[in-house]
Design a protein around this motif. Structure first.
Motif, PDB file in Angstrom:
ATOM      1  N   CYS A   8       0.988  -1.118  -0.016  1.00 38.01           N
ATOM      2  CA  CYS A   8      -0.156   0.095   0.200  1.00 38.01           C
ATOM      3  C   CYS A   8       0.844   1.329   0.160  1.00 38.01           C
ATOM      4  CB  CYS A   8      -1.036   0.150   1.152  1.00 38.01           C
ATOM      5  SG  CYS A   8      -2.111   1.471   1.466  1.00 38.01           S
ATOM      6  N   ARG A   9       1.709   1.067   0.916  1.00 43.01           N
ATOM      7  CA  ARG A   9       2.761   2.372   1.085  1.00 43.01           C
ATOM      8  C   ARG A   9       3.306   2.601  -0.106  1.00 43.01           C
ATOM      9  NH1 ARG A   9       5.862   5.999   3.989  1.00 43.01           N
ATOM     10  NH2 ARG A   9       8.203   5.985   3.742  1.00 43.01           N
ATOM     11  N   GLY A  44      -7.171  12.971  -4.360  1.00 45.07           N
ATOM     12  CA  GLY A  44      -6.036  12.501  -3.780  1.00 45.07           C
ATOM     13  C   GLY A  44      -6.005  11.783  -2.386  1.00 45.07           C
ATOM     14  N   LEU A  45      -6.555  12.825  -1.522  1.00 45.88           N
ATOM     15  CA  LEU A  45      -6.232  12.480  -0.183  1.00 45.88           C
ATOM     16  C   LEU A  45      -7.420  11.364   0.197  1.00 45.88           C
ATOM     17  CD1 LEU A  45      -6.542  15.771   1.439  1.00 45.88           C
ATOM     18  CD2 LEU A  45      -4.459  14.290   1.480  1.00 45.88           C
ATOM     19  N   ASP A  46      -8.822  11.471  -0.790  1.00 51.32           N
ATOM     20  CA  ASP A  46      -9.669  10.376  -0.590  1.00 51.32           C
ATOM     21  C   ASP A  46      -9.127   9.128  -1.130  1.00 51.32           C
ATOM     22  OD1 ASP A  46     -11.498  12.360   0.582  1.00 51.32           O
ATOM     23  OD2 ASP A  46     -12.496  12.474  -1.444  1.00 51.32           O
ATOM     24  N   TRP A  47      -8.336   9.075  -2.002  1.00 51.17           N
ATOM     25  CA  TRP A  47      -7.724   8.015  -2.627  1.00 51.17           C
ATOM     26  C   TRP A  47      -6.839   7.545  -1.598  1.00 51.17           C
ATOM     27  CZ3 TRP A  47      -2.526   7.440  -4.113  1.00 51.17           C
ATOM     28  CH2 TRP A  47      -2.086   6.161  -4.681  1.00 51.17           C
ATOM     29  N   ILE A  48      -5.936   8.167  -1.037  1.00 46.97           N
ATOM     30  CA  ILE A  48      -4.946   7.676   0.011  1.00 46.97           C
ATOM     31  C   ILE A  48      -5.754   7.043   0.903  1.00 46.97           C
ATOM     32  CG2 ILE A  48      -3.313   8.454   1.888  1.00 46.97           C
ATOM     33  CD1 ILE A  48      -2.153  10.424  -0.206  1.00 46.97           C
ATOM     34  N   MET A  49      -6.755   7.457   1.611  1.00 45.74           N
ATOM     35  CA  MET A  49      -7.622   7.086   2.593  1.00 45.74           C
ATOM     36  C   MET A  49      -8.165   5.548   2.150  1.00 45.74           C
ATOM     37  SD  MET A  49      -6.933   8.993   5.157  1.00 45.74           S
ATOM     38  CE  MET A  49      -7.983   8.454   6.461  1.00 45.74           C
ATOM     39  N   GLN A  50      -8.648   5.582   0.870  1.00 46.50           N
ATOM     40  CA  GLN A  50      -9.302   4.316   0.370  1.00 46.50           C
ATOM     41  C   GLN A  50      -8.230   3.341   0.493  1.00 46.50           C
ATOM     42  OE1 GLN A  50     -10.875   5.307  -3.291  1.00 46.50           O
ATOM     43  NE2 GLN A  50     -12.297   6.656  -2.565  1.00 46.50           N
ATOM     44  N   MET A  51      -7.054   3.789   0.110  1.00 43.92           N
ATOM     45  CA  MET A  51      -6.155   2.501   0.065  1.00 43.92           C
ATOM     46  C   MET A  51      -5.462   2.120   1.335  1.00 43.92           C
ATOM     47  SD  MET A  51      -4.608   2.430  -3.037  1.00 43.92           S
ATOM     48  CE  MET A  51      -2.941   1.988  -2.816  1.00 43.92           C
ATOM     49  N   ARG A  52      -5.382   3.014   2.296  1.00 44.13           N
ATOM     50  CA  ARG A  52      -5.153   2.666   3.778  1.00 44.13           C
ATOM     51  C   ARG A  52      -6.380   1.983   4.204  1.00 44.13           C
ATOM     52  NH1 ARG A  52      -2.684   8.323   5.806  1.00 44.13           N
ATOM     53  NH2 ARG A  52      -0.713   8.288   4.881  1.00 44.13           N
ATOM     54  N   ALA A  53      -7.503   2.056   3.880  1.00 41.91           N
ATOM     55  CA  ALA A  53      -8.875   1.038   4.345  1.00 41.91           C
ATOM     56  C   ALA A  53      -8.478  -0.192   3.594  1.00 41.91           C
ATOM     57  CB  ALA A  53      -9.965   1.926   4.126  1.00 41.91           C
ATOM     58  N   ALA A  54      -7.989  -0.334   2.413  1.00 45.42           N
ATOM     59  CA  ALA A  54      -8.062  -1.568   1.610  1.00 45.42           C
ATOM     60  C   ALA A  54      -7.235  -2.548   1.981  1.00 45.42           C
ATOM     61  CB  ALA A  54      -8.000  -1.165   0.203  1.00 45.42           C
ATOM     62  N   TRP A  55      -5.854  -2.236   2.398  1.00 49.62           N
ATOM     63  CA  TRP A  55      -4.979  -3.111   2.756  1.00 49.62           C
ATOM     64  C   TRP A  55      -5.151  -4.187   3.780  1.00 49.62           C
ATOM     65  CZ3 TRP A  55      -2.283  -4.235   7.015  1.00 49.62           C
ATOM     66  CH2 TRP A  55      -2.055  -3.316   8.009  1.00 49.62           C
ATOM     67  N   LEU A  58      -7.524  -6.794   2.137  1.00 46.56           N
ATOM     68  CA  LEU A  58      -6.832  -7.446   1.040  1.00 46.56           C
ATOM     69  C   LEU A  58      -5.635  -8.463   1.596  1.00 46.56           C
ATOM     70  CD1 LEU A  58      -5.890  -4.534  -1.314  1.00 46.56           C
ATOM     71  CD2 LEU A  58      -7.441  -6.370  -1.865  1.00 46.56           C
ATOM     72  N   ALA A  59      -5.259  -8.148   2.608  1.00 41.28           N
ATOM     73  CA  ALA A  59      -4.262  -9.192   3.357  1.00 41.28           C
ATOM     74  C   ALA A  59      -4.755 -10.396   4.002  1.00 41.28           C
ATOM     75  CB  ALA A  59      -3.379  -8.590   4.519  1.00 41.28           C
ATOM     76  N   ALA A  60      -6.115 -10.112   4.381  1.00 37.39           N
ATOM     77  CA  ALA A  60      -7.091 -11.254   5.044  1.00 37.39           C
ATOM     78  C   ALA A  60      -7.479 -12.052   4.011  1.00 37.39           C
ATOM     79  CB  ALA A  60      -8.083 -10.644   6.058  1.00 37.39           C
ATOM     80  N   SER A  61      -7.701 -11.449   2.792  1.00 38.36           N
ATOM     81  CA  SER A  61      -8.440 -12.268   1.782  1.00 38.36           C
ATOM     82  C   SER A  61      -7.529 -13.164   1.025  1.00 38.36           C
ATOM     83  CB  SER A  61      -9.136 -11.356   0.999  1.00 38.36           C
ATOM     84  OG  SER A  61      -8.308 -10.828   0.149  1.00 38.36           O
TER      85      SER A  61
END
Length: 85
Positions: A8-9, A44-55, A58-61
């Motif tokens: 994600c980072r 862009g800030l919204d996208w970064i927050m979506q990315m941070r919420a997604a990982w 994604l890891a668990a799945s």
């Protein structure tokens, strides 16, 4: 989990590196962005927050972290703006 967080980072920094993040935040804070730039900045800030919420999910799945389709799409205007800074 650490692999997903690191991916994600990496993905965020590939669009907007740390220097661009600092410069954008300074320009936004100083009210130096046009209305169009500000909209792109917020996207862009919204996208970064979506990315941070997604990982975590994604890891668990067990999703393929290298697959772009697994991650939220970068708003084109945000990527363009980041490139300017």
């Amino acid at each position: 989990m650490d692999v997903a967080k690191a991916e994600c980072r990496r993905r965020i920094l590939s669009v907007v590196d740390e220097t661009a993040q600092i410069n954008l935040a300074a320009a936004a804070g100083a009210n130096r962005l046009t209305a169009e730039q500000r909209a792109a900045y917020v996207a862009g800030l919204d996208w970064i927050m979506q990315m941070r919420a997604a990982w975590p999910s994604l890891a668990a799945s067990g999703a393929d972290l290298s697959d772009d389709a697994s991650w939220p799409a970068v708003p084109a205007a945000a990527a363009d703006l980041a490139g300017d800074f």
